[in-house]
Design an enzyme around this catalytic site. Structure first.
Site, PDB file in Angstrom:
ATOM      1  N   HIS A 158      -6.559  -7.110   0.246  1.00  0.00           N
ATOM      2  CA  HIS A 158      -5.582  -6.157   0.447  1.00  0.00           C
ATOM      3  C   HIS A 158      -4.637  -6.110   1.500  1.00  0.00           C
ATOM      4  O   HIS A 158      -3.583  -5.888   1.144  1.00  0.00           O
ATOM      5  CB  HIS A 158      -6.252  -4.575   0.532  1.00  0.00           C
ATOM      6  CG  HIS A 158      -5.353  -3.474   0.200  1.00  0.00           C
ATOM      7  ND1 HIS A 158      -4.645  -3.178  -0.858  1.00  0.00           N
ATOM      8  CD2 HIS A 158      -5.146  -2.592   1.353  1.00  0.00           C
ATOM      9  CE1 HIS A 158      -4.031  -2.103  -0.427  1.00  0.00           C
ATOM     10  NE2 HIS A 158      -4.132  -1.682   0.427  1.00  0.00           N
ATOM     11  N   ASP A 194      -7.184  -8.544  -4.281  1.00  0.00           N
ATOM     12  CA  ASP A 194      -6.885  -6.961  -4.156  1.00  0.00           C
ATOM     13  C   ASP A 194      -7.477  -6.065  -5.352  1.00  0.00           C
ATOM     14  O   ASP A 194      -6.938  -6.468  -6.580  1.00  0.00           O
ATOM     15  CB  ASP A 194      -5.654  -6.630  -3.710  1.00  0.00           C
ATOM     16  CG  ASP A 194      -5.561  -5.164  -3.435  1.00  0.00           C
ATOM     17  OD1 ASP A 194      -6.705  -4.461  -3.240  1.00  0.00           O
ATOM     18  OD2 ASP A 194      -4.610  -4.409  -2.986  1.00  0.00           O
ATOM     19  N   ASP A 248       0.857  -1.109   0.067  1.00  0.00           N
ATOM     20  CA  ASP A 248       0.041   0.017  -0.164  1.00  0.00           C
ATOM     21  C   ASP A 248       0.840   1.355  -0.023  1.00  0.00           C
ATOM     22  O   ASP A 248       1.960   1.390  -0.618  1.00  0.00           O
ATOM     23  CB  ASP A 248      -0.750  -0.087   1.244  1.00  0.00           C
ATOM     24  CG  ASP A 248      -1.990   0.996   1.186  1.00  0.00           C
ATOM     25  OD1 ASP A 248      -3.077   0.697   0.629  1.00  0.00           O
ATOM     26  OD2 ASP A 248      -1.852   2.227   1.977  1.00  0.00           O
ATOM     27  N   TRP A 249       0.545   2.142   0.907  1.00  0.00           N
ATOM     28  CA  TRP A 249       1.401   3.438   0.761  1.00  0.00           C
ATOM     29  C   TRP A 249       2.754   3.179   1.309  1.00  0.00           C
ATOM     30  O   TRP A 249       3.712   3.993   1.155  1.00  0.00           O
ATOM     31  CB  TRP A 249       0.840   4.383   1.806  1.00  0.00           C
ATOM     32  CG  TRP A 249       0.176   5.671   0.994  1.00  0.00           C
ATOM     33  CD1 TRP A 249      -1.151   5.662   0.566  1.00  0.00           C
ATOM     34  CD2 TRP A 249       0.766   6.835   0.267  1.00  0.00           C
ATOM     35  NE1 TRP A 249      -1.412   6.777  -0.288  1.00  0.00           N
ATOM     36  CE2 TRP A 249      -0.300   7.329  -0.160  1.00  0.00           C
ATOM     37  CE3 TRP A 249       2.159   7.085   0.188  1.00  0.00           C
ATOM     38  CZ2 TRP A 249       0.099   8.643  -0.842  1.00  0.00           C
ATOM     39  CZ3 TRP A 249       2.281   8.390  -0.416  1.00  0.00           C
ATOM     40  CH2 TRP A 249       1.405   9.168  -1.031  1.00  0.00           C
ATOM     41  N   TRP A 267     -12.837   5.480  -3.172  1.00  0.00           N
ATOM     42  CA  TRP A 267     -12.044   5.236  -1.856  1.00  0.00           C
ATOM     43  C   TRP A 267     -11.478   6.605  -1.438  1.00  0.00           C
ATOM     44  O   TRP A 267     -11.695   7.076  -0.128  1.00  0.00           O
ATOM     45  CB  TRP A 267     -11.038   4.259  -1.974  1.00  0.00           C
ATOM     46  CG  TRP A 267      -9.854   4.228  -0.856  1.00  0.00           C
ATOM     47  CD1 TRP A 267      -8.547   4.421  -1.209  1.00  0.00           C
ATOM     48  CD2 TRP A 267     -10.099   4.566   0.652  1.00  0.00           C
ATOM     49  NE1 TRP A 267      -7.885   4.512   0.253  1.00  0.00           N
ATOM     50  CE2 TRP A 267      -8.850   4.493   1.125  1.00  0.00           C
ATOM     51  CE3 TRP A 267     -11.248   4.200   1.471  1.00  0.00           C
ATOM     52  CZ2 TRP A 267      -8.609   4.313   2.682  1.00  0.00           C
ATOM     53  CZ3 TRP A 267     -11.013   4.141   2.758  1.00  0.00           C
ATOM     54  CH2 TRP A 267      -9.732   4.335   3.218  1.00  0.00           C
TER      55      TRP A 267
END
Length: 297
Positions: free
Chosen positions: A274, A245, A118-119, A159
């Protein structure tokens, strides 16, 4: 900069998170991190994303340390036990990079195997590209380094709008919905622990809007420069995406085609959503442990 510090009692008795807290100061803010395992071992740097914290890696930290590895897992500013600026405008992609660069410099990590999702990937892949001599290998699960030149899935735009506009941002429920398994009540409490109320959530709300989705995004030039480095990266580069995901699906094949170090690696698809650290912590850890063993052999 106005910021909040989550009271320590919020983190008492969290399941499977017995790690001693460590801190560095970045731009006047306290940044928390976990540092477990032999101090002289080559470090595995595990970077979390949105809206989680180092708790996400709790099982993987234990599994990798049990094999003799050192694991370092920071909480990004705005998350976990780290300080939380209260103004959403205090957060930017570059500022997160500056905070992470300061963390890297202060901890003096070298010979790093990066693990990111993710980030954690948006920051970690940039960090590795901009400090390539300090990184030994990269493992990416459900992550990417966007430049704004590619289309984003419609679900991401939904999102982004939700994060910015909803009056209620239920962090634990978001992590639960992004996992294939159902989190326990105590695990849900752990994900909510950093955020006693909405005033602590500016960093979590900010992240989706900071993803470069247009070519003229402020972060796009630096990310393109990072890709130029990654396109010459011949050190091990392993993808461990999950099967479920909808946001990052296909990113593994994309990176395998662009990063030379991905050639010949045993890329794997893990079972889960995810948050594959929740769904497949053992398989994810074993992929890292096996990579470390191959590099050390």
């Amino acid at each position: 900069m106005d910021f909040l510090r989550t009271p320590e009692h919020r983190f008492h008795n969290l399941p499977d998170y017995p790690f001693d807290p460590r801190y560095v100061e970045v731009e006047g803010l306290r940044m928390h991190y976990v540092d477990e395992g032999p101090a002289d071992a080559r470090p595995i740097l595990m970077l979390h994303g949105e809206p989680s914290w180092s708790y996400l890696y709790r099982h993987m930290i234990a599994l990798c340390v049990a094999k003799g590895h050192r694991v370092v897992a920071p909480d990004l500013i705005g998350f976990g036990k780290s300080d939380k600026p209260t103004d959403i405008n205090a957060y930017s992609y570059q500022r997160h990079m500056d905070w992470m660069q300061s963390f890297l410099d202060q901890t003096e990590l070298t010979d790093i195997t990066l693990v990111c999702q993710d980030w954690g990937s948006l920051l970690g892949l940039r960090l590795a590209a901009e400090n390539s001599d300090r990184f030994r290998a990269i493992v990416v699960g459900n992550g990417m380094l966007p430049t704004g030149d590619q289309k984003v899935p419609p679900v991401f735009k939904l999102w982004k709008g939700f994060a910015l506009n909803t009056p209620w941002f239920p962090v634990a429920r978001i992590v639960n919905l992004g996992s294939a398994r159902t989190l326990t009540k105590d695990e849900m409490r752990a994900y909510d622990a950093p955020f006693p109320d909405k005033t602590y959530k500016a960093g979590a709300r900010a992240f989706p809007a900071l993803v470069p989705i247009a070519p003229d995004d402020p972060a796009a030039p630096a990310n393109r420069a990072a890709w130029k480095v990654l396109e010459t990266w011949d050190k091990p580069f392993l993808t461990t995406f999950s099967s479920g995901d909808p946001i990052t699906r296909g990113g593994d094949a994309y990176m395998q085609g662009r990063v030379p170090g991905a050639e010949g690696q045993p890329h794997t698809t893990l079972q889960g959503g995810h948050f594959l650290q929740e769904d497949s912590p053992m398989a994810f850890s074993n992929a890292i442990i096996d990579l470390m063993a191959r590099m050390d052999s």
